[in-house]
Design a protein around this motif. Structure first.
Motif, PDB file in Angstrom:
ATOM      1  N   SER A   1     157.046  29.043  16.833  1.00 52.82           N
ATOM      2  CA  SER A   1     157.374  27.618  16.835  1.00 52.82           C
ATOM      3  C   SER A   1     156.166  26.828  16.371  1.00 52.82           C
ATOM      4  O   SER A   1     155.024  27.239  16.575  1.00 52.82           O
ATOM      5  CB  SER A   1     157.784  27.156  18.234  1.00 52.82           C
ATOM      6  OG  SER A   1     158.948  27.816  18.673  1.00 52.82           O
ATOM      7  N   CYS A   2     156.439  25.681  15.785  1.00 49.88           N
ATOM      8  CA  CYS A   2     155.390  24.777  15.330  1.00 49.88           C
ATOM      9  C   CYS A   2     155.759  23.381  15.824  1.00 49.88           C
ATOM     10  O   CYS A   2     156.667  22.746  15.270  1.00 49.88           O
ATOM     11  CB  CYS A   2     155.294  24.818  13.811  1.00 49.88           C
ATOM     12  SG  CYS A   2     154.124  23.623  13.104  1.00 49.88           S
ATOM     13  N   ALA A   3     155.088  22.923  16.865  1.00 50.29           N
ATOM     14  CA  ALA A   3     155.362  21.606  17.433  1.00 50.29           C
ATOM     15  C   ALA A   3     154.511  20.566  16.729  1.00 50.29           C
ATOM     16  O   ALA A   3     153.289  20.708  16.651  1.00 50.29           O
ATOM     17  CB  ALA A   3     155.071  21.608  18.926  1.00 50.29           C
ATOM     18  N   ALA A   4     155.165  19.532  16.229  1.00 47.42           N
ATOM     19  CA  ALA A   4     154.474  18.509  15.450  1.00 47.42           C
ATOM     20  C   ALA A   4     154.433  17.179  16.186  1.00 47.42           C
ATOM     21  O   ALA A   4     155.349  16.829  16.930  1.00 47.42           O
ATOM     22  CB  ALA A   4     155.172  18.327  14.099  1.00 47.42           C
ATOM     23  N   SER A   5     153.366  16.441  15.965  1.00 45.87           N
ATOM     24  CA  SER A   5     153.250  15.091  16.504  1.00 45.87           C
ATOM     25  C   SER A   5     152.512  14.230  15.496  1.00 45.87           C
ATOM     26  O   SER A   5     151.848  14.739  14.596  1.00 45.87           O
ATOM     27  CB  SER A   5     152.517  15.094  17.849  1.00 45.87           C
ATOM     28  OG  SER A   5     151.212  15.607  17.704  1.00 45.87           O
ATOM     29  N   GLY A   6     152.649  12.918  15.671  1.00 49.05           N
ATOM     30  CA  GLY A   6     152.014  11.996  14.739  1.00 49.05           C
ATOM     31  C   GLY A   6     153.027  11.475  13.731  1.00 49.05           C
ATOM     32  O   GLY A   6     154.063  10.960  14.112  1.00 49.05           O
ATOM     33  N   ARG A   7     152.780  11.686  12.484  1.00 54.17           N
ATOM     34  CA  ARG A   7     153.660  11.233  11.414  1.00 54.17           C
ATOM     35  C   ARG A   7     155.082  11.762  11.620  1.00 54.17           C
ATOM     36  O   ARG A   7     155.275  12.875  12.119  1.00 54.17           O
ATOM     37  CB  ARG A   7     153.108  11.731  10.081  1.00 54.17           C
ATOM     38  CG  ARG A   7     153.816  11.230   8.843  1.00 54.17           C
ATOM     39  CD  ARG A   7     153.265  11.900   7.613  1.00 54.17           C
ATOM     40  NE  ARG A   7     153.898  11.427   6.389  1.00 54.17           N
ATOM     41  CZ  ARG A   7     153.320  10.626   5.526  1.00 54.17           C
ATOM     42  NH1 ARG A   7     152.073  10.211   5.718  1.00 54.17           N
ATOM     43  NH2 ARG A   7     153.958  10.237   4.438  1.00 54.17           N
ATOM     44  N   THR A   8     156.083  10.998  11.220  1.00 56.81           N
ATOM     45  CA  THR A   8     157.473  11.426  11.350  1.00 56.81           C
ATOM     46  C   THR A   8     157.674  12.804  10.742  1.00 56.81           C
ATOM     47  O   THR A   8     157.407  13.025   9.556  1.00 56.81           O
ATOM     48  CB  THR A   8     158.395  10.419  10.650  1.00 56.81           C
ATOM     49  OG1 THR A   8     158.203   9.128  11.236  1.00 56.81           O
ATOM     50  CG2 THR A   8     159.858  10.841  10.817  1.00 56.81           C
ATOM     51  N   PHE A   9     158.143  13.747  11.547  1.00 55.78           N
ATOM     52  CA  PHE A   9     158.220  15.152  11.138  1.00 55.78           C
ATOM     53  C   PHE A   9     159.054  15.322   9.880  1.00 55.78           C
ATOM     54  O   PHE A   9     158.738  16.108   8.995  1.00 55.78           O
ATOM     55  CB  PHE A   9     158.790  15.972  12.295  1.00 55.78           C
ATOM     56  CG  PHE A   9     158.791  17.452  12.066  1.00 55.78           C
ATOM     57  CD1 PHE A   9     159.962  18.191  12.177  1.00 55.78           C
ATOM     58  CD2 PHE A   9     157.620  18.123  11.737  1.00 55.78           C
ATOM     59  CE1 PHE A   9     159.967  19.565  11.972  1.00 55.78           C
ATOM     60  CE2 PHE A   9     157.618  19.495  11.525  1.00 55.78           C
ATOM     61  CZ  PHE A   9     158.794  20.211  11.651  1.00 55.78           C
ATOM     62  N   GLY A  10     160.151  14.597   9.788  1.00 49.42           N
ATOM     63  CA  GLY A  10     161.030  14.735   8.637  1.00 49.42           C
ATOM     64  C   GLY A  10     160.492  14.153   7.348  1.00 49.42           C
ATOM     65  O   GLY A  10     161.146  14.247   6.311  1.00 49.42           O
ATOM     66  N   SER A  11     159.316  13.581   7.388  1.00 51.95           N
ATOM     67  CA  SER A  11     158.756  12.963   6.188  1.00 51.95           C
ATOM     68  C   SER A  11     157.899  13.926   5.373  1.00 51.95           C
ATOM     69  O   SER A  11     157.413  13.563   4.303  1.00 51.95           O
ATOM     70  CB  SER A  11     157.904  11.736   6.564  1.00 51.95           C
ATOM     71  OG  SER A  11     156.737  12.119   7.273  1.00 51.95           O
ATOM     72  N   TYR A  12     157.706  15.147   5.854  1.00 57.91           N
ATOM     73  CA  TYR A  12     156.898  16.091   5.088  1.00 57.91           C
ATOM     74  C   TYR A  12     157.519  17.482   5.129  1.00 57.91           C
ATOM     75  O   TYR A  12     158.241  17.842   6.045  1.00 57.91           O
ATOM     76  CB  TYR A  12     155.443  16.123   5.565  1.00 57.91           C
ATOM     77  CG  TYR A  12     155.224  16.342   7.041  1.00 57.91           C
ATOM     78  CD1 TYR A  12     155.145  15.269   7.920  1.00 57.91           C
ATOM     79  CD2 TYR A  12     155.048  17.633   7.548  1.00 57.91           C
ATOM     80  CE1 TYR A  12     154.926  15.468   9.273  1.00 57.91           C
ATOM     81  CE2 TYR A  12     154.824  17.839   8.900  1.00 57.91           C
ATOM     82  CZ  TYR A  12     154.763  16.747   9.759  1.00 57.91           C
ATOM     83  OH  TYR A  12     154.542  16.948  11.094  1.00 57.91           O
TER      84      TYR A  12
END
Length: 124
Positions: free
Chosen positions: A21-32
């Motif tokens: 799994s790769c948990a993302a935070s910060g910039r909107t995940f769907g934008s990259y």
């Protein structure tokens, strides 16, 4: 500022499965877009898989095609790498990466954000 945190690595036997799994935070995940890379001791970082920002396009390295599946759940800000039929040569540190430009790329230099990585060890 984007932060990516991998989890799910471990020590498994040949033929086993793992889901990273790769948990993302910060910039909107769907934008990259997102990619998975791996690096074994003494070797260069190697492309594993790519997924577009909405998940419509996926690309795999030949070495993992048919065994690994990349996916993402934008609503949960999480990316995944399902790894089946693992082999000893899959042993490496696996890292997820994000890229603002949507162009498909297997070049790690083109990725803007990186996680710290998670160790996957496959015993024979």
């Amino acid at each position: 500022q984007v932060q990516l945190v991998e989890s799910g690595g471990g020590l498994v036997q040949t033929g086993s499965s793992l889901r990273l799994s790769c948990a993302a935070s910060g910039r909107t995940f769907g934008s990259y877009v997102m990619g998975w890379f791996r690096q074994a001791p003494g070797k260069e970082r190697e492309f594993v898989a790519y997924i577009s920002n909405r998940g419509y396009t996926t690309i795999y390295a030949d070495s993992v095609k048919g065994r690994f599946t990349i996916s993402r759940a934008n609503a949960r800000n999480t990316g995944y790498l399902q790894m089946n039929s693992l082999k000893p040569e899959d042993t490496a540190v696996y890292s997820c990466a994000g890229k603002i430009s949507g162009r498909v790329s297997a070049d790690p230099k083109e990725y803007d954000y990186w996680g710290q990585g998670t160790q996957v060890t496959v015993s024979s």
